[in-house]
Design a protein around this motif. Structure first.
Motif, PDB file in Angstrom:
ATOM      1  N   ALA A 511       0.825  -1.207   0.000  1.00 17.44           N
ATOM      2  CA  ALA A 511       0.000   0.000   0.000  1.00 17.44           C
ATOM      3  C   ALA A 511       0.855   1.251   0.000  1.00 17.44           C
ATOM      4  CB  ALA A 511      -0.916  -0.006   1.218  1.00 17.44           C
ATOM      5  N   PHE A 512       2.037   1.198   0.609  1.00 16.06           N
ATOM      6  CA  PHE A 512       2.902   2.365   0.677  1.00 16.06           C
ATOM      7  C   PHE A 512       4.338   1.914   0.592  1.00 16.06           C
ATOM      8  CE2 PHE A 512       4.725   6.324   1.777  1.00 16.06           C
ATOM      9  CZ  PHE A 512       5.753   6.077   2.671  1.00 16.06           C
ATOM     10  N   LEU A 513       5.117   2.617  -0.138  1.00 13.95           N
ATOM     11  CA  LEU A 513       6.530   2.293  -0.230  1.00 13.95           C
ATOM     12  C   LEU A 513       7.306   3.581  -0.415  1.00 13.95           C
ATOM     13  CD1 LEU A 513       8.310  -0.259  -0.245  1.00 13.95           C
ATOM     14  CD2 LEU A 513       8.368  -0.093  -2.711  1.00 13.95           C
ATOM     15  N   LYS A 514       8.348   3.774   0.394  1.00 15.86           N
ATOM     16  CA  LYS A 514       9.199   4.950   0.270  1.00 15.86           C
ATOM     17  C   LYS A 514       9.803   4.991  -1.136  1.00 15.86           C
ATOM     18  CE  LYS A 514      13.199   7.156   2.374  1.00 15.86           C
ATOM     19  NZ  LYS A 514      14.204   7.082   3.434  1.00 15.86           N
ATOM     20  N   LYS A 515       9.839   6.166  -1.729  1.00 11.01           N
ATOM     21  CA  LYS A 515      10.356   6.282  -3.084  1.00 11.01           C
ATOM     22  C   LYS A 515      11.883   6.187  -3.091  1.00 11.01           C
ATOM     23  CE  LYS A 515       6.379   6.965  -5.029  1.00 11.01           C
ATOM     24  NZ  LYS A 515       6.011   8.046  -5.915  1.00 11.01           N
ATOM     25  N   TYR A 516      12.399   5.168  -3.736  1.00  8.99           N
ATOM     26  CA  TYR A 516      13.829   5.089  -4.022  1.00  8.99           C
ATOM     27  C   TYR A 516      14.010   4.276  -5.294  1.00  8.99           C
ATOM     28  CZ  TYR A 516      13.287   0.864  -1.146  1.00  8.99           C
ATOM     29  OH  TYR A 516      12.852  -0.308  -0.586  1.00  8.99           O
ATOM     30  N   SER A 517      15.218   4.221  -5.782  1.00  4.65           N
ATOM     31  CA  SER A 517      15.455   3.682  -7.116  1.00  4.65           C
ATOM     32  C   SER A 517      15.051   2.216  -7.208  1.00  4.65           C
ATOM     33  CB  SER A 517      16.935   3.832  -7.489  1.00  4.65           C
ATOM     34  OG  SER A 517      17.720   2.934  -6.723  1.00  4.65           O
ATOM     35  N   ILE A 518      14.618   1.837  -8.397  1.00  3.60           N
ATOM     36  CA  ILE A 518      14.265   0.444  -8.657  1.00  3.60           C
ATOM     37  C   ILE A 518      15.477  -0.455  -8.453  1.00  3.60           C
ATOM     38  CG2 ILE A 518      13.605  -1.166 -10.489  1.00  3.60           C
ATOM     39  CD1 ILE A 518      11.696   0.898 -11.536  1.00  3.60           C
ATOM     40  N   GLN A 519      16.657   0.041  -8.827  1.00  4.05           N
ATOM     41  CA  GLN A 519      17.873  -0.750  -8.642  1.00  4.05           C
ATOM     42  C   GLN A 519      18.083  -1.076  -7.166  1.00  4.05           C
ATOM     43  OE1 GLN A 519      21.481   1.245  -9.712  1.00  4.05           O
ATOM     44  NE2 GLN A 519      22.728  -0.598  -9.647  1.00  4.05           N
ATOM     45  N   ASN A 520      17.907  -0.086  -6.299  1.00  2.00           N
ATOM     46  CA  ASN A 520      18.081  -0.302  -4.857  1.00  2.00           C
ATOM     47  C   ASN A 520      17.018  -1.255  -4.320  1.00  2.00           C
ATOM     48  OD1 ASN A 520      19.031  -0.078  -2.294  1.00  2.00           O
ATOM     49  ND2 ASN A 520      18.516   2.077  -2.014  1.00  2.00           N
ATOM     50  N   LEU A 521      15.788  -1.100  -4.803  1.00  2.00           N
ATOM     51  CA  LEU A 521      14.706  -1.975  -4.360  1.00  2.00           C
ATOM     52  C   LEU A 521      14.974  -3.422  -4.773  1.00  2.00           C
ATOM     53  CD1 LEU A 521      11.916  -2.468  -3.155  1.00  2.00           C
ATOM     54  CD2 LEU A 521      10.922  -1.791  -5.349  1.00  2.00           C
ATOM     55  N   LYS A 522      15.460  -3.631  -5.991  1.00  2.00           N
ATOM     56  CA  LYS A 522      15.749  -4.988  -6.456  1.00  2.00           C
ATOM     57  C   LYS A 522      16.851  -5.641  -5.631  1.00  2.00           C
ATOM     58  CE  LYS A 522      14.206  -4.664 -11.254  1.00  2.00           C
ATOM     59  NZ  LYS A 522      14.615  -4.699 -12.685  1.00  2.00           N
ATOM     60  N   VAL A 523      17.836  -4.833  -5.207  1.00  2.00           N
ATOM     61  CA  VAL A 523      18.889  -5.370  -4.351  1.00  2.00           C
ATOM     62  C   VAL A 523      18.280  -5.977  -3.097  1.00  2.00           C
ATOM     63  CG1 VAL A 523      20.822  -4.719  -2.846  1.00  2.00           C
ATOM     64  CG2 VAL A 523      20.715  -3.836  -5.172  1.00  2.00           C
ATOM     65  N   ARG A 524      17.364  -5.253  -2.480  1.00  2.00           N
ATOM     66  CA  ARG A 524      16.763  -5.700  -1.225  1.00  2.00           C
ATOM     67  C   ARG A 524      15.858  -6.915  -1.449  1.00  2.00           C
ATOM     68  NH1 ARG A 524      17.378  -1.298   2.388  1.00  2.00           N
ATOM     69  NH2 ARG A 524      18.553   0.332   1.335  1.00  2.00           N
ATOM     70  N   LEU A 525      15.119  -6.907  -2.548  1.00  2.00           N
ATOM     71  CA  LEU A 525      14.234  -8.035  -2.829  1.00  2.00           C
ATOM     72  C   LEU A 525      15.039  -9.277  -3.204  1.00  2.00           C
ATOM     73  CD1 LEU A 525      11.378  -6.227  -4.793  1.00  2.00           C
ATOM     74  CD2 LEU A 525      11.352  -7.014  -2.426  1.00  2.00           C
ATOM     75  N   ASP A 526      16.125  -9.108  -3.946  1.00  2.00           N
ATOM     76  CA  ASP A 526      17.005 -10.247  -4.244  1.00  2.00           C
ATOM     77  C   ASP A 526      17.546 -10.840  -2.957  1.00  2.00           C
ATOM     78  OD1 ASP A 526      16.643 -10.022  -6.927  1.00  2.00           O
ATOM     79  OD2 ASP A 526      18.569  -9.099  -7.365  1.00  2.00           O
ATOM     80  N   PHE A 527      17.920  -9.974  -2.035  1.00  2.30           N
ATOM     81  CA  PHE A 527      18.446 -10.428  -0.739  1.00  2.30           C
ATOM     82  C   PHE A 527      17.395 -11.243   0.017  1.00  2.30           C
ATOM     83  CE2 PHE A 527      18.668  -9.397   3.847  1.00  2.30           C
ATOM     84  CZ  PHE A 527      19.835 -10.079   4.151  1.00  2.30           C
ATOM     85  N   LEU A 528      16.156 -10.726   0.085  1.00  2.00           N
ATOM     86  CA  LEU A 528      15.096 -11.427   0.817  1.00  2.00           C
ATOM     87  C   LEU A 528      14.745 -12.756   0.149  1.00  2.00           C
ATOM     88  CD1 LEU A 528      12.634  -8.559   1.831  1.00  2.00           C
ATOM     89  CD2 LEU A 528      14.124  -9.879   3.315  1.00  2.00           C
ATOM     90  N   SER A 529      14.812 -12.822  -1.159  1.00  2.00           N
ATOM     91  CA  SER A 529      14.438 -14.061  -1.856  1.00  2.00           C
ATOM     92  C   SER A 529      15.429 -15.186  -1.577  1.00  2.00           C
ATOM     93  CB  SER A 529      14.350 -13.811  -3.363  1.00  2.00           C
ATOM     94  OG  SER A 529      15.640 -13.627  -3.926  1.00  2.00           O
ATOM     95  N   LYS A 530      16.620 -14.838  -1.108  1.00  2.00           N
ATOM     96  CA  LYS A 530      17.635 -15.854  -0.814  1.00  2.00           C
ATOM     97  C   LYS A 530      17.578 -16.331   0.633  1.00  2.00           C
ATOM     98  CE  LYS A 530      20.938 -14.503  -4.381  1.00  2.00           C
ATOM     99  NZ  LYS A 530      20.146 -13.460  -5.044  1.00  2.00           N
TER     100      LYS A 530
END
Length: 765
Positions: A511-530
């Protein structure tokens, strides 16, 4: 006068006896204090400091216990706090992981050998590092040796073969990396051999098959290869765990008393032997992810005690007979991803809640989208059954490879002659490429906060987080239709979906997400997926909608998780569905699973994940009743660490605050597990006041859930009440660590299991 001399003789003999006894006690005490120093003063031994009494009288805790007999130490158990297993260990001291560089394992074992009466030695998670010395054999009275979760490497010393009284040997979670020795039959009293999660290699030792006293063999997560020998002579064997090795023989004959056989993720080939259908005590059989072929024996499904049968991801073929019978206790069957054809037998095709059956990825004649055409399986089987075809295919492949290699060599020679000078010049001017571990995205390596974790995860070869097109998620959820709606929380709505391959997923729209770069967001999501843990709901992928002309900021994010079908823990505590309410033992099992998951999030990954939204409705149960924590890791996605640091809070105090938050919130999960539905709609202040009611029997009868009162032992209940009180303490510094919470819950479960066994014994006598 004679009586006087006799009196003096008796008196001095008595004095000498007292003095020698005192010296013996002092000697043992000195050894224990020396061990404390060599182990670099671990926290479980703080109670020894300034203790003036006999150390044999020290009150045992979950992390430390001493037992003595005839003024000698007979049992010593110490559980440390160095629980994190690193991906790579070089054989040298590591700050905050192992004991210091000055530590000497040789000196430690030498000191231990002075405890000549020692029968039980447990030194777990203490950061002990180095090759285990052969002089360990001097502890000749040892019956139990547990050195798991340390940093021992090299070979298992032959000195252990001389510990003829040894009954239990546990070396799990170390870094032994030599060939597995073949002298095990010299340990004629050994019942439990556990060498899980090391790097042991070589063939399965034949001497083990001659050790008829063995009840448990656990060697999973190693590098054992070759043939698995005939094990029918192990008449006492109940548990065999050889998962995730490199064994590549046919399946051997198993002992008739086997209860659990875990052989998944090897390379076993051939058909499942018919004698497997004679294992009348077998309850749990996992042969998944091998190369097994042929049709599974029908009698396997009808074994009287079998409750779990996992045959997925093999090359099983043919059709199961229509008259196939399923055993009365069979609760889970997975035959997916094989080459089976025909119809599913009625006992596997029923819609009853009794048995969960997975059969996708075959060629079965069933109304299921995730099935291949029958021709696919028949062609595969025909190729397999045709030796000439196989040989021809093999010859063609080899010829093709030889031709490609020859062309490549010619090409390299031409390239070398033509561009030799250019290459020589560039090798001095071009910067070296950075090392990128396999399976880790360049974005992860570019983020300094995640570099340590990237290196750790790189050895696992885990794929990066899958990116789902929005159209695929819309199709999976019927355009996010209300019929797929599962619920809504502070982090957005949750929908159930089904992907094209038939896999069910849960899709969360943030519902809400702080605005930051897609590249930075993908880093965090890649980390969580592992973050793979048996008690965590796995993040499978994401869908990110960008905004702005450069598509550099994320406006909306969908997270795709594995779907966990049996509802949340909260519904299993409610009296609205009496048939689903969990008893005390089952609740303890759920709580232990969640505690393990949170402890992993805090200490098993870098950076740690804190403030993990611990609530009963975020704990999900799968088809086996196994608990899985959802909604974890949001602090990493939402950059809460950065927000706290921006306010001037140090990283250390930030981490401590968040750990305490998780402990505090878990305390209310414990409380809700104790009191059940009364929690609903009540505030924290009310619940904190109600904790006083646990102090008396009448108070407990008034507030504790009847489903708990009627199925718990008072001792087990008291242990959980005590740790709950500590977790929800108003003073953060008084709250326990998650390690302490986990130990107390495991202890409570052991106490309850003992009470249940005694009660069952009394009822049958």
């Amino acid at each position: 006068m004679g009586y006087f001399y006799l009196f003096r003789l008796v008196f001095f003999s008595w004095v000498l006896f007292i003095r020698s006894t005192h010296q013996l006690q002092t000697s043992q005490t000195q050894v224990l204090l020396q061990l404390r120093k060599q182990l670099e003063y671990p926290s479980p031994l703080e109670i020894w400091e300034n203790y003036n009494g006999d150390l044999c009288s020290v009150i045992s805790t979950a992390h430390m216990s001493i037992s003595c007999q005839d003024n000698s130490v007979t049992e010593l158990k110490i559980m440390g706090d160095k629980l994190v297993k690193v991906a790579e260990f070089s054989g040298y001291a590591m700050p905050d992981q192992t004991l210091s560089e000055s530590f000497s394992i040789d000196s430690l074992v030498t000191t231990l050998t002075r405890l000549t009466s020692l029968r039980v030695l447990t030194l777990v998670s203490l950061g002990i590092w180095g090759p285990l010395p052969d002089k360990i054999h001097r502890l000749s009275s040892l019956e139990v040796l547990d050195l798991s979760s340390n940093f021992l490497f090299g070979s298992i010393p032959s000195g252990i073969s001389r510990l003829v009284k040894l009954q239990t040997l546990t070396l799990d979670g170390n870094y032994f990396n030599d060939t597995l020795p073949d002298w095990w039959d010299s340990l004629s009293n050994l019942t439990t051999l556990s060498l899980k999660s090391n790097q042991l290699k070589g063939q399965f030792p034949s001497s083990i098959c001659r050790l008829t006293t063995l009840t448990d063999i656990a060697m999973s997560h190693n590098q054992l290869s070759g043939k698995l020998l005939d094990m029918s002579g192990l008449t006492s064997l109940h548990v065999l765990d050889l998962r995730e090795n490199r064994l590549h023989s046919g399946l051997p004959i198993m002992p008739k008393g086997l209860v659990t056989a875990l052989l998944s993720k090897n390379s076993f080939s051939g058909e499942i032997p018919r004698p497997f259908g004679e294992l009348g005590h077998l309850q749990h059989l996992d042969l998944s992810f091998n190369n097994l072929s042929g049709t599974p024996p029908s009698v396997l499904f009808s074994l009287a005690s079998l409750s779990y049968l996992h045959l997925a991801s093999n090359m099983l073929s043919g059709s199961l007979p229509n008259h196939l019978s399923c055993g009365s206790k069979l609760g889970f069957v997975d035959i997916s991803n094989n080459k089976l054809v025909g119809r599913l037998p009625p006992c596997l095709d029923s819609d009853s809640d009794k048995t969960v059956v997975k059969f996708g990825g075959n060629c079965l004649s069933v109304d299921d989208q995730n099935q291949h055409q029958e021709s696919y399986c028949k062609e595969a089987n025909a190729r397999k059954q045709s030796p000439g075809g196989e040989i021809g295919l093999l010859v063609a492949i080899i010829s093709g490879v030889v031709l490609i290699v020859a062309l490549a060599v010619i090409g390299v020679l031409i390239f070398y002659r033509r561009y030799c000078k250019t290459v020589k010049f560039e090798q001095y001017t071009r910067p070296k490429a950075g090392y990128s571990p396999a399976g880790v995205s360049s974005e992860v390596l570019a983020n300094a906060r995640l570099i340590s974790q990237a290196v750790k995860l790189g050895t696992q070869g885990a794929p990066v987080c899958r990116s789902f097109p929005l159209e695929e998620l819309k199709e999976a959820t019927n355009n996010f239709d209300s019929s797929c709606f599962l619920g809504e929380g502070s982090r957005g709505k949750l929908y159930k979906g089904r992907l094209e391959n038939g896999t069910y997923v849960a899709v969360r729209s943030l519902a809400f997400l702080k605005k930051y770069s897609i590249q930075n967001l993908k880093v965090r999501l890649d980390f969580l997926s592992k973050l793979h843990h048996p008690h965590l709901v796995r993040l499978l992928g994401h869908c990110i909608e960008g905004s702005g002309p450069d598509n550099s900021n994320a406006s909306k994010v969908f997270l795709v998780y594995e779907y966990v079908p049996y509802g949340n823990y909260k519904t299993h505590l409610s009296d609205n569905c009496p048939e689903k309410v969990l008893n005390w033992s089952d609740r303890l099992s759920v709580l232990i699973g969640v505690a393990k998951a949170v402890h992993f999030l805090h200490t098993g990954v870098i950076p740690g994940s804190f403030n993990n939204r611990l609530r009963t409705n975020n704990i999900l149960l799968d088809e086996h009743g196994i608990a899985k924590l959802s909604d974890y890791g949001m602090s990493i996605i939402m950059e809460e660490n950065e927000r706290l640091e921006a306010k001037g809070i140090s990283s250390k105090s930030c981490q401590m605050t968040k750990v305490e938050d998780d402990v505090y919130n878990f305390g209310f999960i414990l409380l809700e597990s104790l009191v059940g539905p009364i929690v609903n709609g009540k505030g924290e202040a009310f619940l904190l006041n109600e904790m006083a009611s646990f102090g008396s029997q009448d108070g407990r009868k008034r507030i504790v859930d009847p489903a708990v009162l009627t199925t718990c032992s008072q001792e087990s209940l008291s242990i959980v009440v005590s740790i709950t009180n500590k977790c929800i303490s108003s003073e953060p510094s008084s709250r326990p660590s998650f390690e302490d919470v986990l130990w107390n819950l495991q202890y409570a479960a052991q106490v309850q299991a003992s009470a249940d066994t005694e009660q069952k014994s009394d009822s049958t006598s």
